[in-house]
Motif scaffolding. Structure first.
Motif, PDB file in Angstrom:
ATOM      1  N   ILE A 100       0.856  -1.196   0.000  1.00  0.00           N
ATOM      2  CA  ILE A 100       0.000   0.000   0.000  1.00  0.00           C
ATOM      3  C   ILE A 100       0.886   1.239   0.000  1.00  0.00           C
ATOM      4  O   ILE A 100       1.681   1.445   0.914  1.00  0.00           O
ATOM      5  CB  ILE A 100      -0.944  -0.001   1.221  1.00  0.00           C
ATOM      6  N   VAL A 101       0.724   2.080  -1.020  1.00  0.00           N
ATOM      7  CA  VAL A 101       1.600   3.250  -1.172  1.00  0.00           C
ATOM      8  C   VAL A 101       0.909   4.552  -0.799  1.00  0.00           C
ATOM      9  O   VAL A 101       1.574   5.576  -0.595  1.00  0.00           O
ATOM     10  CB  VAL A 101       2.131   3.346  -2.624  1.00  0.00           C
ATOM     11  N   GLU A 102      -0.430   4.558  -0.740  1.00  0.00           N
ATOM     12  CA  GLU A 102      -1.134   5.806  -0.434  1.00  0.00           C
ATOM     13  C   GLU A 102      -2.484   5.469   0.183  1.00  0.00           C
ATOM     14  O   GLU A 102      -3.107   4.455  -0.161  1.00  0.00           O
ATOM     15  CB  GLU A 102      -1.366   6.602  -1.721  1.00  0.00           C
ATOM     16  N   ILE A 103      -2.935   6.295   1.133  1.00  0.00           N
ATOM     17  CA  ILE A 103      -4.272   6.138   1.696  1.00  0.00           C
ATOM     18  C   ILE A 103      -4.954   7.503   1.726  1.00  0.00           C
ATOM     19  O   ILE A 103      -4.293   8.547   1.722  1.00  0.00           O
ATOM     20  CB  ILE A 103      -4.256   5.538   3.115  1.00  0.00           C
ATOM     21  N   VAL A 104      -6.279   7.475   1.732  1.00  0.00           N
ATOM     22  CA  VAL A 104      -7.057   8.687   1.974  1.00  0.00           C
ATOM     23  C   VAL A 104      -8.315   8.267   2.719  1.00  0.00           C
ATOM     24  O   VAL A 104      -8.927   7.245   2.408  1.00  0.00           O
ATOM     25  CB  VAL A 104      -7.402   9.436   0.676  1.00  0.00           C
ATOM     26  N   ARG A 105      -8.664   9.046   3.747  1.00  0.00           N
ATOM     27  CA  ARG A 105      -9.830   8.739   4.574  1.00  0.00           C
ATOM     28  C   ARG A 105     -10.833   9.883   4.506  1.00  0.00           C
ATOM     29  O   ARG A 105     -10.456  11.050   4.456  1.00  0.00           O
ATOM     30  CB  ARG A 105      -9.406   8.499   6.026  1.00  0.00           C
ATOM     31  N   PHE A 106     -12.106   9.505   4.501  1.00  0.00           N
ATOM     32  CA  PHE A 106     -13.204  10.471   4.539  1.00  0.00           C
ATOM     33  C   PHE A 106     -13.967  10.293   5.847  1.00  0.00           C
ATOM     34  O   PHE A 106     -14.271   9.153   6.232  1.00  0.00           O
ATOM     35  CB  PHE A 106     -14.194  10.242   3.388  1.00  0.00           C
ATOM     36  N   ASN A 107     -14.272  11.393   6.470  1.00  0.00           N
ATOM     37  CA  ASN A 107     -15.253  11.384   7.550  1.00  0.00           C
ATOM     38  C   ASN A 107     -16.557  11.880   6.929  1.00  0.00           C
ATOM     39  O   ASN A 107     -16.718  13.082   6.709  1.00  0.00           O
ATOM     40  CB  ASN A 107     -14.813  12.303   8.688  1.00  0.00           C
ATOM     41  N   THR A 133      -1.705  22.967  -0.216  1.00  0.00           N
ATOM     42  CA  THR A 133      -2.068  23.707   0.996  1.00  0.00           C
ATOM     43  C   THR A 133      -3.584  23.837   1.177  1.00  0.00           C
ATOM     44  O   THR A 133      -4.027  24.454   2.147  1.00  0.00           O
ATOM     45  CB  THR A 133      -1.454  25.119   0.944  1.00  0.00           C
ATOM     46  N   ALA A 134      -4.360  23.265   0.274  1.00  0.00           N
ATOM     47  CA  ALA A 134      -5.807  23.494   0.289  1.00  0.00           C
ATOM     48  C   ALA A 134      -6.462  23.034   1.584  1.00  0.00           C
ATOM     49  O   ALA A 134      -7.437  23.638   2.040  1.00  0.00           O
ATOM     50  CB  ALA A 134      -6.453  22.794  -0.902  1.00  0.00           C
ATOM     51  N   LEU A 135      -5.957  21.950   2.202  1.00  0.00           N
ATOM     52  CA  LEU A 135      -6.547  21.416   3.431  1.00  0.00           C
ATOM     53  C   LEU A 135      -5.522  21.381   4.569  1.00  0.00           C
ATOM     54  O   LEU A 135      -5.550  20.501   5.425  1.00  0.00           O
ATOM     55  CB  LEU A 135      -7.099  20.007   3.174  1.00  0.00           C
ATOM     56  N   SER A 136      -4.649  22.351   4.584  1.00  0.00           N
ATOM     57  CA  SER A 136      -3.524  22.321   5.537  1.00  0.00           C
ATOM     58  C   SER A 136      -3.895  22.754   6.944  1.00  0.00           C
ATOM     59  O   SER A 136      -3.220  22.408   7.908  1.00  0.00           O
ATOM     60  CB  SER A 136      -2.384  23.198   5.015  1.00  0.00           C
ATOM     61  N   THR A 137      -4.982  23.518   7.126  1.00  0.00           N
ATOM     62  CA  THR A 137      -5.360  23.994   8.456  1.00  0.00           C
ATOM     63  C   THR A 137      -6.766  23.505   8.801  1.00  0.00           C
ATOM     64  O   THR A 137      -7.556  23.197   7.909  1.00  0.00           O
ATOM     65  CB  THR A 137      -5.342  25.538   8.514  1.00  0.00           C
ATOM     66  N   PRO A 138      -7.097  23.456  10.115  1.00  0.00           N
ATOM     67  CA  PRO A 138      -8.444  23.007  10.503  1.00  0.00           C
ATOM     68  C   PRO A 138      -9.563  23.857   9.905  1.00  0.00           C
ATOM     69  O   PRO A 138     -10.665  23.351   9.676  1.00  0.00           O
ATOM     70  CB  PRO A 138      -8.427  23.122  12.032  1.00  0.00           C
ATOM     71  N   ALA A 139      -9.308  25.123   9.627  1.00  0.00           N
ATOM     72  CA  ALA A 139     -10.350  26.005   9.103  1.00  0.00           C
ATOM     73  C   ALA A 139     -10.441  25.985   7.580  1.00  0.00           C
ATOM     74  O   ALA A 139     -11.284  26.666   7.003  1.00  0.00           O
ATOM     75  CB  ALA A 139     -10.102  27.435   9.580  1.00  0.00           C
ATOM     76  N   ASN A 179     -11.158  17.020  15.223  1.00  0.00           N
ATOM     77  CA  ASN A 179     -10.869  17.087  16.659  1.00  0.00           C
ATOM     78  C   ASN A 179     -11.689  18.181  17.343  1.00  0.00           C
ATOM     79  O   ASN A 179     -11.903  18.139  18.557  1.00  0.00           O
ATOM     80  CB  ASN A 179      -9.374  17.333  16.885  1.00  0.00           C
ATOM     81  N   GLU A 180     -12.127  19.153  16.539  1.00  0.00           N
ATOM     82  CA  GLU A 180     -12.990  20.214  17.071  1.00  0.00           C
ATOM     83  C   GLU A 180     -14.432  19.732  17.192  1.00  0.00           C
ATOM     84  O   GLU A 180     -15.192  20.229  18.022  1.00  0.00           O
ATOM     85  CB  GLU A 180     -12.953  21.434  16.131  1.00  0.00           C
ATOM     86  N   PRO A 202     -15.255  13.689  19.811  1.00  0.00           N
ATOM     87  CA  PRO A 202     -14.318  13.205  20.837  1.00  0.00           C
ATOM     88  C   PRO A 202     -13.357  12.183  20.237  1.00  0.00           C
ATOM     89  O   PRO A 202     -13.634  11.584  19.195  1.00  0.00           O
ATOM     90  CB  PRO A 202     -15.238  12.562  21.869  1.00  0.00           C
ATOM     91  N   LYS A 203     -12.243  11.968  20.923  1.00  0.00           N
ATOM     92  CA  LYS A 203     -11.232  11.046  20.394  1.00  0.00           C
ATOM     93  C   LYS A 203     -11.744   9.623  20.271  1.00  0.00           C
ATOM     94  O   LYS A 203     -11.309   8.870  19.400  1.00  0.00           O
ATOM     95  CB  LYS A 203      -9.983  11.070  21.289  1.00  0.00           C
ATOM     96  N   GLU A 204     -12.663   9.227  21.147  1.00  0.00           N
ATOM     97  CA  GLU A 204     -13.175   7.857  21.077  1.00  0.00           C
ATOM     98  C   GLU A 204     -13.934   7.617  19.772  1.00  0.00           C
ATOM     99  O   GLU A 204     -14.077   6.489  19.315  1.00  0.00           O
ATOM    100  CB  GLU A 204     -14.081   7.567  22.266  1.00  0.00           C
ATOM    101  N   TYR A 205     -14.419   8.699  19.149  1.00  0.00           N
ATOM    102  CA  TYR A 205     -15.106   8.597  17.866  1.00  0.00           C
ATOM    103  C   TYR A 205     -14.099   8.451  16.737  1.00  0.00           C
ATOM    104  O   TYR A 205     -14.319   7.693  15.786  1.00  0.00           O
ATOM    105  CB  TYR A 205     -15.971   9.846  17.654  1.00  0.00           C
ATOM    106  N   THR A 206     -12.988   9.165  16.814  1.00  0.00           N
ATOM    107  CA  THR A 206     -12.041   9.203  15.698  1.00  0.00           C
ATOM    108  C   THR A 206     -10.890   8.208  15.824  1.00  0.00           C
ATOM    109  O   THR A 206     -10.315   7.824  14.816  1.00  0.00           O
ATOM    110  CB  THR A 206     -11.454  10.611  15.567  1.00  0.00           C
ATOM    111  N   ASP A 207     -10.550   7.790  17.047  1.00  0.00           N
ATOM    112  CA  ASP A 207      -9.348   6.972  17.230  1.00  0.00           C
ATOM    113  C   ASP A 207      -9.633   5.537  17.642  1.00  0.00           C
ATOM    114  O   ASP A 207      -8.727   4.705  17.616  1.00  0.00           O
ATOM    115  CB  ASP A 207      -8.426   7.611  18.280  1.00  0.00           C
ATOM    116  N   ARG A 208     -10.845   5.222  18.053  1.00  0.00           N
ATOM    117  CA  ARG A 208     -11.126   3.887  18.571  1.00  0.00           C
ATOM    118  C   ARG A 208     -11.367   2.895  17.437  1.00  0.00           C
ATOM    119  O   ARG A 208     -12.046   3.208  16.463  1.00  0.00           O
ATOM    120  CB  ARG A 208     -12.359   3.954  19.482  1.00  0.00           C
ATOM    121  N   TRP A 209     -10.813   1.698  17.563  1.00  0.00           N
ATOM    122  CA  TRP A 209     -10.980   0.662  16.557  1.00  0.00           C
ATOM    123  C   TRP A 209     -12.424   0.165  16.479  1.00  0.00           C
ATOM    124  O   TRP A 209     -12.830  -0.430  15.485  1.00  0.00           O
ATOM    125  CB  TRP A 209     -10.032  -0.515  16.839  1.00  0.00           C
ATOM    126  N   GLY A 210     -13.181   0.417  17.504  1.00  0.00           N
ATOM    127  CA  GLY A 210     -14.572  -0.025  17.496  1.00  0.00           C
ATOM    128  C   GLY A 210     -15.535   1.012  16.973  1.00  0.00           C
ATOM    129  O   GLY A 210     -16.733   0.803  16.984  1.00  0.00           O
TER     130      GLY A 210
END
Length: 865
Positions: free
Chosen positions: A156-163, A207-213, A271-272, A275-283
């Protein structure tokens, strides 16, 4: 030396033969061969071969020039004869051009459709190496999954994730006074611009998505919010909570993409929001992930590693037997819909269906041409006989007919383009194609269409050419070549094929229409007329719902107002349930019941019949106990003997065992393709995300206006999103309705082609039998006897078509109906009606042409005999 050994070099002889006619070749090669043998005896083989090749090379320019000139003159002659025949037989030429135009138009539209569908997601440079990670028939996976796969799997050479923020509802965006709910908003990583082909209008991909805003918007969104103003740097508010700054504008995604986003937020901003349990938890299953593989990697080899990979990462708390797969980007469009899927889907069987349908329509047009051309062979027998006497070869006569049919095809091509422009809007609506039909810049497609046009001409002209060129020259010149049994049997076979296809199409159309009418008219056990559904998008709107309900209920045109969590026709939620008397060893799958949360007025609004017990009431609003209502299927599934008063509980609920207070009659909450499943209603007024308003049909327009005014007064600045329940219900059957509509048009086309073919053939037979008709009239034959004599053979053939059409239609339609759990029966009426329709069309077609000939004064026909 033997005669064989004295033959000149074969390669050189073949070169000469390629450029010369058969007669010229034998004359020229004979002279060269004679000199070659003389030199072979006098000077030896080497000098003889050298001389032979020298003569060939010297003569080659002359041969080529003569071949080209002769070919041009021959084609010019063929064109003259073809155009003369077309002018002389205007009626048959018009019939042929019309038929070929329709056939070619059908081929163009279907080719355009198939080409568009097969192009889905293939515009990305590395589409063959991009895969979406799926799990348990869902398009969503835990956030850490893709990252861990990349770290541990070198392929695997590249990944991209969508929320997919939009998965949980549309989101409110505001720029000054412009406020809209947007359904295509996702959060993603900047690697998206490396993996997918996305064109920028303004901004830098790096730079299009470089900052949270940071916020990337499409051209359409930019136009919607800012008009013609510069969008970069503008601030857009999100849900009255967060300010985004537009950092880039991208071109609208193409129609042939399963990706549907129009607004991209930075992955960092989640992150704004969460919570982290939504974004970081394997479940936590909330993200859509894509991976790009190395050029040499094989997806199947990676999938073999996934079971062990899963076991090494899921904790005991989160672990379950997950099935992780890699789904090719190029397969997503044709796959079954999964939870959290994006983009429109197409059943690949529709490509085969439309392709076969277009092929049959095109074949019918070719059959018409072949039928009329062979019928006219008698009229042209003198011409063919003279050409044969003057040395015309059979292949030259065949070429003549192919050129004639090719000219007709080329004449039909621009007419078919006009047909396409008129038919395309209807075809696009049926198939989901883009709404604009344009050939601009599609040179490859135009070339394909011209190739199909020429192929149609060649195919249509082959049989007539072969048939006419086979006529015996002596019989032709003695005028003994009539419509022999072979030609007649071929034409009868073509008529038989045309009308078999027509009857088959009509049968299928009537059966599909019957099933669609059954769907429309079946009592679903739930009221779907004049029910307006309003989305309660956010917390503020939901909190003001009670005030909104009270105001709307006072309107004279409103019968009832209710709230609910999710439309039943979506299938509802999956509730893991526990009930009194539940078998101890029951599996989790058997404990899952479909259901929705509702308020006290829901059953009344949708007119769902209560068979036992009662519906929900105001007294059931309790903080200590929950109340439930089951459908008949749920009672049967749970095995509860006396459901009223029995104990019941949803496992997600914090309450103790609740109570079943009613049983409702089974109703269809999904399409008729599926059996009615166990369903449960739970009274929970804290989970109302929709409102249903039952409106009096006589006051529909005025009541909707009043509802909009009340909404604006109670929820200022919140757009009203509404739709009618009936429209949403119809979407479940969109493919079935489209299939029925398609068969209507296909049936019309094949019947029209069969009709004009029969009209043309009848016209020709009447024309050639005019003297016979005149003599019979003089001898006392009645008009109906003349018509009967002409139509008798055709009628027999058309009645015999049922032998093929009926069994084929029954088999195909029975297979299709098997996909419905609730369906109409295949009635013999559909078969008899289709046969009767085609019989009447044939009789009217034959009679309309025969009646004129039979009514003509015999003296006018035989005056010059």
């Amino acid at each position: 030396m033997s005669i064989i050994s004295k033959k000149p070099p074969g390669i050189a002889a073949r070169i000469v033969k390629f450029f010369l006619s058969e007669e010229d070749f034998y004359q020229c090669s004979g002279d060269l061969e004679e000199v070659y043998r003389s030199k072979l005896d006098d000077e030896g083989k080497f000098r003889a071969v050298l001389w032979y090749y020298t003569q060939i090379l010297r003569s080659l320019p002359v041969y080529i020039e003569g071949s080209i000139y002769g070919g041009i003159m021959m084609i010019k002659n063929y064109l003259k004869i073809s155009l003369r025949c077309i002018r002389r037989n205007r009626l048959y030429s018009i019939i042929n051009i019309t038929g070929l135009s329709i056939g070619i138009a059908a081929a163009i539209l279907v080719t355009f459709y198939i080409q568009f569908e097969l192009s889905y997601d293939r515009h990305h440079p590395d589409s063959g190496r991009i895969y979406r990670i799926t799990a348990n028939n869902m398009a969503i996976t835990p956030n850490p999954l893709a990252k861990a796969m990349k770290e541990e799997m070198p392929e695997i050479v590249e990944i991209v994730r969508f929320n997919p923020v939009n998965l949980w509802g549309d989101r409110l965006f505001r720029y000054r006074e412009r406020i809209f709910y947007e359904k295509n908003f996702v959060l993603t990583e900047s690697s998206i611009f490396n993996m997918f082909s996305i064109d920028f209008v303004y901004g830098d991909p790096e730079t299009a998505l470089s900052t949270p805003a940071s916020l990337v918007i499409s051209e359409s969104i930019a136009k919607k919010y800012f008009g013609d103003a510069e969008p970069i740097g503008k601030v857009i508010n999100y849900e009255n909570k967060f300010d985004f700054v537009v950092s880039a504008v991208i071109k609208d995604l193409p129609e042939n993409s399963h990706l549907t986003f129009e607004i991209l937020g930075s992955y960092h901003v989640q992150n704004e929001f969460y919570p982290k349990e939504y974004t970081d938890r394997w479940g936590s299953w909330n993200f859509i992930s894509y991976v790009k593989l190395d050029e040499n990697a094989v997806a199947q080899n990676i999938e073999k590693k996934l079971p062990e990979f899963i076991r090494s990462h899921w904790t005991d708390e989160d672990y379950r037997e997950n099935t992780i797969k890699l789904q090719s980007l190029e397969d997503i469009h044709f796959s079954h819909a999964q939870f959290a899927d994006t983009g429109r889907k197409t059943d690949i069987r529709f490509l085969y269906f439309y392709g076969i349908a277009a092929f049959f329509v095109l074949m019918l047009a070719c059959m018409n041409f072949a039928n009329l051309a062979t019928a006219q062979s008698v009229k042209r027998s003198g011409e063919i006989g003279l050409r044969k006497v003057f040395g015309a070869k059979r292949k030259q006569i065949i070429k003549q007919f192919i050129i004639e049919s090719s000219i007709l095809s080329l004449m039909a091509f621009p007419i078919s383009i006009v047909f396409c422009s008129f038919l395309y809007p209807v075809f696009a609506k049926m198939t989901g194609l883009p709404l604009v039909f344009s050939l601009e810049g599609k040179y490859g497609f135009i070339g394909t269409m011209l190739l199909i046009t020429m192929s149609t001409g060649i195919l249509a002209g082959c049989y007539p050419g072969i048939f006419v060129s086979s006529l015996n020259i002596i019989k032709i010149l003695k005028k003994a070549a009539r419509i022999n049994s072979k030609g007649l049997s071929i034409r009868n076979s073509l008529i038989f094929s045309q009308f078999s296809i027509s009857v088959f199409s009509l049968c299928c159309m009537l059966i599909i229409t019957g099933q669609n009418n059954y769907i429309r008219n079946k009592n679903l056990g739930i009221d779907n007329e004049n029910i307006l559904v309003i989305r309660l998008r956010n917390k503020d709107v939901r909190q003001s719902f009670e005030s909104f309900r009270q105001e709307v209920s006072r309107l004279s045109g409103v019968k009832s107002v209710s709230g609910f969590s999710l439309l039943p026709l979506t299938g509802g939620y999956n509730f893991l349930s526990t009930w009194e008397g539940q078998y101890p060893g029951i599996s989790d799958n058997d404990k899952i019941l479909k259901g929705v949360a509702v308020d006290t007025d829901f059953l009344e609004t949708f007119a769902i019949e209560v068979l036992k017990g009662r519906g929900f009431s105001e007294n059931d609003r309790s903080e200590s106990v929950k109340y439930y209502i089951l459908n008949e299927a749920a009672v049967k599934h749970t095995g509860i003997d006396n459901p009223i008063g029995s104990k019941f509980k949803l496992d997600y609920d914090r309450y103790n065992m609740g109570e079943v207070i009613g049983v409702v009659k089974d109703f269809h909450f999904t399409s008729l393709h599926s059996q009615i499943e166990p369903f449960i209603f739970v009274l929970n007024e804290r989970s109302l995300y929709h409102s249903a308003i039952k409106i009096d049909g006589n006051e529909l327009r005025s009541t909707m206006t009043s509802i909009s005014e009340i909404w604006e007064e109670i929820n200022p600045g919140q757009p009203l999103e509404s739709f009618f329940y009936y429209d949403e219900l119809n979407k479940m059957y969109s493919s079935d309705l489209a299939l029925g509509e398609a068969f209507i048009y296909i049936s019309f086309l094949v019947i029209f082609l069969a009709g004009i073919g029969l009209f043309g053939l009848t016209s020709y037979i009447v024309e050639n039998s005019s003297k016979e008709i005149g003599v019979r009239r003089i001898l006392g034959a009645k008009i109906y006897m003349i018509i009967s004599g002409i139509s008798g053979n055709f009628v027999k053939i058309i009645l015999l078509t049922n032998i093929i059409a009926f069994p084929a239609a029954y088999y195909i339609m029975n297979k299709w109906l098997e996909s419905f759990a609730y369906r109409t029966e295949i009635s013999i009426v559909s078969f008899l009606a289709s046969s009767l329709i085609m019989f009447l069309i044939a009789i009217l077609t034959i009679t309309s042409r025969s009646l004129r000939a039979a009514s003509t004064n015999p003296a006018d026909i035989l005056r010059y005999e």
